[in-house]
Design an enzyme around this catalytic site. Structure first.
Site, mmCIF file in Angstrom:
data_model
loop_
_atom_site.group_PDB
_atom_site.id
_atom_site.type_symbol
_atom_site.label_atom_id
_atom_site.label_comp_id
_atom_site.label_asym_id
_atom_site.label_seq_id
_atom_site.Cartn_x
_atom_site.Cartn_y
_atom_site.Cartn_z
ATOM 1 N N ASN A 59 0.431 10.771 5.463
ATOM 2 C CA ASN A 59 -0.850 10.435 6.077
ATOM 3 C C ASN A 59 -1.894 11.530 5.929
ATOM 4 O OD1 ASN A 59 -0.798 7.692 7.512
ATOM 5 N ND2 ASN A 59 1.215 8.563 7.919
ATOM 6 N N SER B 77 -6.363 6.588 5.379
ATOM 7 C CA SER B 77 -5.940 5.320 5.988
ATOM 8 C C SER B 77 -6.731 4.985 7.224
ATOM 9 C CB SER B 77 -4.451 5.371 6.330
ATOM 10 O OG SER B 77 -4.175 6.416 7.231
ATOM 11 N N LYS C 39 4.190 -6.873 4.288
ATOM 12 C CA LYS C 39 3.911 -5.506 3.865
ATOM 13 C C LYS C 39 3.519 -4.690 5.083
ATOM 14 C CE LYS C 39 0.516 -3.537 3.242
ATOM 15 N NZ LYS C 39 -0.285 -2.577 4.100
ATOM 16 N N GLU D 218 6.671 4.904 7.173
ATOM 17 C CA GLU D 218 6.270 6.097 6.427
ATOM 18 C C GLU D 218 7.114 7.302 6.838
ATOM 19 O OE1 GLU D 218 1.626 4.780 5.734
ATOM 20 O OE2 GLU D 218 2.139 6.110 7.400
ATOM 21 N N THR E 87 -0.445 -1.431 9.416
ATOM 22 C CA THR E 87 -1.259 -2.482 8.829
ATOM 23 C C THR E 87 -0.257 -3.411 8.212
ATOM 24 O OG1 THR E 87 -2.941 -2.706 7.135
ATOM 25 C CG2 THR E 87 -1.905 -0.645 7.308
ATOM 26 N N THR F 168 0.865 -1.184 0.000
ATOM 27 C CA THR F 168 0.000 0.000 0.000
ATOM 28 C C THR F 168 0.904 1.238 0.000
ATOM 29 O OG1 THR F 168 -0.238 -0.229 2.415
ATOM 30 C CG2 THR F 168 -2.043 -1.048 1.046
#
Length: 406
Positions: free
Chosen positions: A401, A406, A179, A277, A190, A153
């Site tokens: 974000n 999300s 992932k 991230e 996630t 993702t």
């Protein structure tokens, strides 16, 4: 940009596993976003899942199917989490299993569904169902890397690990993918991971091995302190490389399997942190000297979750007061702060609860400027220890974000 070596290794074929993928356009155009795993009949499959009370529909269905049947297929979509979608979401997850089962000639309860992506939106179920046949037609044994791309993702890089090893003269393979880049604080983060071996392992030991290794890998990472609704980790033993089944922890081969699986799980988990991230730095938080492992873990997570510490690391600012703040709020009962020691790598910044006399800001700044560093804490009250892995918190985390639902 991922931190350190995140190179995708050569992904060895696992006998008894085939993988297919396709572009179903669940959310992303012009990329693979639907992946199917097929396991040979007789494979032993184990799973662990999110502890979130808001567990996603595919998690609920997967747990039910695992308890009922011998699993033959996995189906994974990215772009949509099918979480917080109510009974419709459960029905859609079941529809996915039913359609795959009809096409593959198995029972729907022999299929486990997985989803990752945006929470709170219904699956584009018709597009997903239409993608199953092309994914099945694409099944092949050397598609682990394609699958790693297919489940991404906000990840910037695919994540994989693979080893070959010998037991009693037989060569076996263990290969896995994962992932995740945000919403990472497991009890289970996630986060999706799928690992398979062609070694012969009993069903009960497959579950034992998975639970044991997840505890010290995926349950020891954090990026942002948020636990996903969809976390799932699957371990499969096909037994297709031959040999006598490993059915006891006393079997001398068991310890070797455990060692290799732990290494694979550690790598897959740490790759998630390295690709956090907006991450620019990889941080190991090692806590020792506790009365028990739990209090060491609590202190490590208190440090690893602190946005003040994570932003200081991003800025290469050795503001060690933030570290002792995090130790203090971790809830360790009757902690004698006069016995607490803290290091940045080998540079001691806190001695006996206060500033180390020979410490300089320049020393701390040099460590903080590194792409990889360790925050080490000694609580001075016992022999227990634990380690957690995290990353810094940068401007890009906020940007990613703010731009991604999300």
């Amino acid at each position: 940009m991922a931190v350190g070596d995140v190179t995708m290794p050569h992904m060895h074929v696992v006998n008894g596993v085939k993988i297919g993928s396709t572009e179903a356009y669940v959310r992303y155009p012009n990329r693979r976003d639907l992946v199917v795993f097929k396991f040979v009949e007789g494979s032993h499959v184990a799973g662990v899942f999110t502890q979130s009370a808001f567990a996603a529909a595919p998690v609920l269905v997967s747990k039910k199917h695992l308890a009922e049947s011998a699993i033959r297929y996995l189906i994974i979509n990215t772009g949509n989490a099918n979480a917080a979608t109510g009974q419709t979401g459960v029905i859609n997850a079941q529809k996915t299993c039913t359609k795959l089962a009809e096409l593959a000639g198995v029972e729907s309860s022999q299929v486990l569904p997985f989803s990752t992506g945006v929470i709170g939106e219904q699956l584009p179920i018709e597009r997903l169902l239409d993608g199953i046949q092309p994914a099945l037609q694409d099944l092949k044994d050397d598609a682990w890397t394609e699958a790693a791309f297919g489940i991404m993702t906000t990840d910037t890089t695919p994540k994989g690990a693979s080893e070959q090893f010998e037991l009693d003269g037989v060569v076996y393979t263990m290969t896995g993918i994962s992932k995740g880049a945000g919403m990472i604080r497991p009890n289970m983060a996630t986060m999706l991971s799928f690992v398979a071996t062609d070694a012969p392992i009993s069903q009960s030991l497959v579950q034992t091995l998975l639970k044991t290794t997840v505890e010290q890998s995926f349950n020891r990472i954090t990026i942002d302190g948020d636990t996903s609704t969809n976390d799932s980790c699957i371990f499969v033993a096909t037994g297709q490389a031959g040999g006598v089944e490993i059915s006891s922890e006393q079997d001398p081969r068991y310890s070797k399997i455990l060692e290799i699986l732990q290494r694979i799980m550690n790598r897959l988990a740490q790759l998630i942190v390295r690709d956090g991230e907006g991450a620019t730095k990889f941080i190991t938080v090692a806590v020792e000297g506790g009365e028990n492992t739990q209090e060491c873990c609590d202190v490590a997570y208190s440090i690893a979750h602190s946005p003040l510490i994570k932003t200081a690391v991003f800025a290469s600012d050795p503001n060690w007061g933030r570290i002792v703040m995090a130790i203090g709020k971790a809830g360790v009962p009757q902690l004698d702060v006069s016995k607490v020691q803290v290091w940045l790598d080998d540079v001691q910044i806190c001695r006996d609860g206060g500033a180390a006399a020979d410490y300089t800001e320049e020393q701390g700044a040099r460590v903080m400027a590194q792409a990889e560093m360790t925050i080490r804490v000694d609580l001075g009250r016992g022999t227990a220890k634990d380690t957690v892995y995290t990353c810094d918190l940068s401007y890009d985390y906020v940007k990613i974000n703010a731009d991604y639902r999300s």
